[in-house]
Design an enzyme around this catalytic site. Structure first.
Site, mmCIF file in Angstrom:
data_model
loop_
_atom_site.group_PDB
_atom_site.id
_atom_site.type_symbol
_atom_site.label_atom_id
_atom_site.label_comp_id
_atom_site.label_asym_id
_atom_site.label_seq_id
_atom_site.Cartn_x
_atom_site.Cartn_y
_atom_site.Cartn_z
ATOM 1 N N ASP A 4 18.902 -5.653 6.243
ATOM 2 C CA ASP A 4 18.377 -7.010 6.083
ATOM 3 C C ASP A 4 17.151 -7.175 6.991
ATOM 4 O OD1 ASP A 4 17.882 -9.723 6.323
ATOM 5 O OD2 ASP A 4 19.998 -10.288 6.395
ATOM 6 N N LYS A 59 3.388 -6.954 14.996
ATOM 7 C CA LYS A 59 3.358 -6.881 13.524
ATOM 8 C C LYS A 59 3.148 -5.424 13.091
ATOM 9 C CE LYS A 59 1.472 -7.148 9.235
ATOM 10 N NZ LYS A 59 0.868 -6.042 8.479
ATOM 11 N N HIS A 71 -7.920 2.158 7.208
ATOM 12 C CA HIS A 71 -7.308 1.160 6.337
ATOM 13 C C HIS A 71 -8.050 1.102 5.004
ATOM 14 C CE1 HIS A 71 -4.892 -2.327 5.499
ATOM 15 N NE2 HIS A 71 -5.981 -2.946 5.063
ATOM 16 N N GLU A 111 1.727 -2.027 1.937
ATOM 17 C CA GLU A 111 0.440 -1.957 2.663
ATOM 18 C C GLU A 111 -0.102 -0.521 2.673
ATOM 19 O OE1 GLU A 111 0.352 -4.234 6.312
ATOM 20 O OE2 GLU A 111 -1.320 -3.029 7.057
HETATM 21 C C1 MEV Z 1 -1.976 -4.263 10.229
HETATM 22 O O1 MEV Z 1 -0.978 -4.342 9.269
HETATM 23 C C2 MEV Z 1 -1.371 -3.958 11.584
HETATM 24 C C3 MEV Z 1 -2.344 -3.955 12.754
HETATM 25 O O2 MEV Z 1 -3.039 -5.203 12.822
HETATM 26 C C4 MEV Z 1 -1.527 -3.766 14.002
HETATM 27 C C5 MEV Z 1 -2.290 -3.921 15.294
HETATM 28 O O3 MEV Z 1 -3.278 -4.651 15.336
HETATM 29 O O4 MEV Z 1 -1.847 -3.311 16.275
HETATM 30 C C6 MEV Z 1 -3.368 -2.877 12.622
#
Ligand code: MEV
Length: 438
Positions: free
Chosen positions: A296, A280, A393, A85
């Site tokens: 792992d 995430k 991003h 990513e």
């Molecule tokens: C993207 O990989 C992760 C985010 O969505 C985490 C979040 O929203 O805190 C930017």
């Protein structure tokens, strides 16, 4: 049409590739080239990778990057990260620098207990089973001595074995619930070997136990396996600073940002839809280091998400508060990691990662991984509550879009220059590139 084949695993690698490319591809030559171009030029290295799994055709690359300037308990680290990513490594590096200037990350390993269970059915008197278990308990330790000897030399071993009655939830279902200390190894093989021996001991001792009737003698072991849920293998990572130091951008007010940040965390604490995405973001950092250090990541993911719902509702792993004008942001997570055994001495890049981290103990690696997760979370929530996530991003992702459209060096230069001060989106980048080409 689905194609089946018998004896696929017995074919040579080339034969496997030929079968796959001839069976599924309109252009088998081109498909074969895609697969073989990823072969390593070193035959030995390729052989090593081929033998990690069954039916290897080629290697699947992930970028391997590093995030420098991590200050953890006063020690400086450059952290290896394997991840595809675009913005993750850049975000981790930025957060590391930000917190280095504010005293760094503080971490503590709270405990390191691993768990394994033998699940079995027993038809009979629970009192008799309990008495039997207490009588034969030393046998479990004795009959695993040949495996535990080395672990004990390293200060680890079996901590305890309990009998658990689960018959309220499933008829005749009991468990041996065992706890372990596996020191610097993740311990999956050690734990599973011990558990399988416990199961044998349980069965043969039951068979010879005079107080049991015929039904009771026939304990049925269903399975013996470690648990990836390790709520007593916990590490804490934390950062804090005066509220008035929270912004390094003259357009953003420190207090307003700190308060918005705390509210963003509160939302993740109460709202599962947000909590999953929030966590995430934490896993972006955690998985990348876990992969780069040969651990792992599926086990880590499973354990951490289970922990995020330990109180019956899925919630944020991280927390934040402002008290006496001090902003504090922290997280406690379960991490069963190893720095010896498994891939650690086999995969050259894993060895490289561990040496770059100055060959950490498993406890030290727990702290490094947790910090990377917290840094990643900080970076994501900071972007979300200030500029929005897309700016950073898309800035990183723009290269992917340009490569997808085979942009030349000159085109890349012009596009990157243009989007320095313009909103970036996939279609805007493509439109601009096309306008240059006209
Ligand atoms: C993207 O990989 C992760 C985010 O969505 C985490 C979040 O929203 O805190 C930017």
């Amino acid at each position: 049409m689905t194609q089946n084949i018998k004896g696929f695993s017995k074919l040579s690698k080339e034969e496997k590739i030929d079968w796959i490319t001839n069976t599924y591809f309109s252009n088998p030559t081109e498909a074969k080239n895609i697969v073989t171009q990823y072969w390593n030029t070193s035959e030995n290295l390729q052989k090593l990778h081929d033998e990690f799994i069954e039916n290897t055709l080629t290697n699947f690359y992930l970028p391997y990057g590093v995030a420098p300037n991590f200050n953890i308990n006063g020690k400086s680290y450059t952290i290896p990260m394997a991840i595809e990513e675009s913005s993750v490594v850049a975000a981790a590096s930025k957060a590391a620098k930000f917190w280095d200037e504010r005293g760094g990350f503080k971490t503590t390993v709270i405990n390191t207990e691993k768990i394994g269970q033998v699940h079995f059915l027993f038809k009979g008197s629970t009192e008799k089973l309990t008495a039997f278990f207490n009588t034969i308990k030393p046998q479990f330790f004795k009959e695993t001595e040949s495996f535990t000897k080395n672990m004990q030399k390293r200060g680890g071993g079996i901590l305890d074995i309990e009998l658990r009655d689960k018959t309220n939830e499933l008829e005749n279902y009991f468990q041996l619930h065992a706890t372990f200390n596996t020191k610097d190894s993740m311990g999956a093989n050690f734990i599973n070997t011990c558990l399988e021996q416990f199961a044998k001991t349980l069965e043969h001792e039951a068979h010879d136990y005079a107080d049991f009737d015929d039904n009771e003698k026939n304990i049925q072991v269903i399975m013996s396996i470690l648990s990836n849920y390790v709520p007593n293998c916990i590490v804490r990572a934390e950062v804090s600073c005066p509220v008035n130091q929270m912004s390094d951008d003259k357009n953003i007010d420190s207090r307003e940002f700190a308060e918005k940040f705390v509210n963003a965390i509160k939302i993740a604490e109460i709202e599962p839809y947000r909590a999953v995405t929030h966590n995430k973001g934490i896993m972006n950092g955690i998985d990348a280091v876990v992969l780069a250090t040969g651990n792992d990541f599926r086990a880590i993911e499973a354990g951490i998400h289970a922990y995020a719902s330990k109180d019956g509702k899925y919630t944020s792993l991280s927390h934040a508060k402002i008290e006496n004008d001090i902003f504090t942001f922290w997280m406690e997570i379960p991490l069963a990691l190893g720095t010896i055994g498994g891939l650690t001495s086999l995969h050259p890049l894993v060895k490289f990662s561990l040496e770059m981290l100055e060959n950490p103990s498993a406890e030290e690696l727990m702290q490094i991984v947790a910090v990377t997760g917290l840094a990643q979370n900080f970076a994501a929530v900071r972007s979300l509550t200030t500029t929005g996530i897309q700016k950073g991003h898309m800035k990183m992702h723009i290269n992917n879009i340009l490569n997808q459209h085979h942009a030349t060096k000159e085109e890349k230069h012009l596009v990157l220059d243009y989007f320095k001060n313009n909103t970036i989106s996939h279609s805007l980048v493509v439109d601009y590139l096309e306008s240059l080409r006209k």
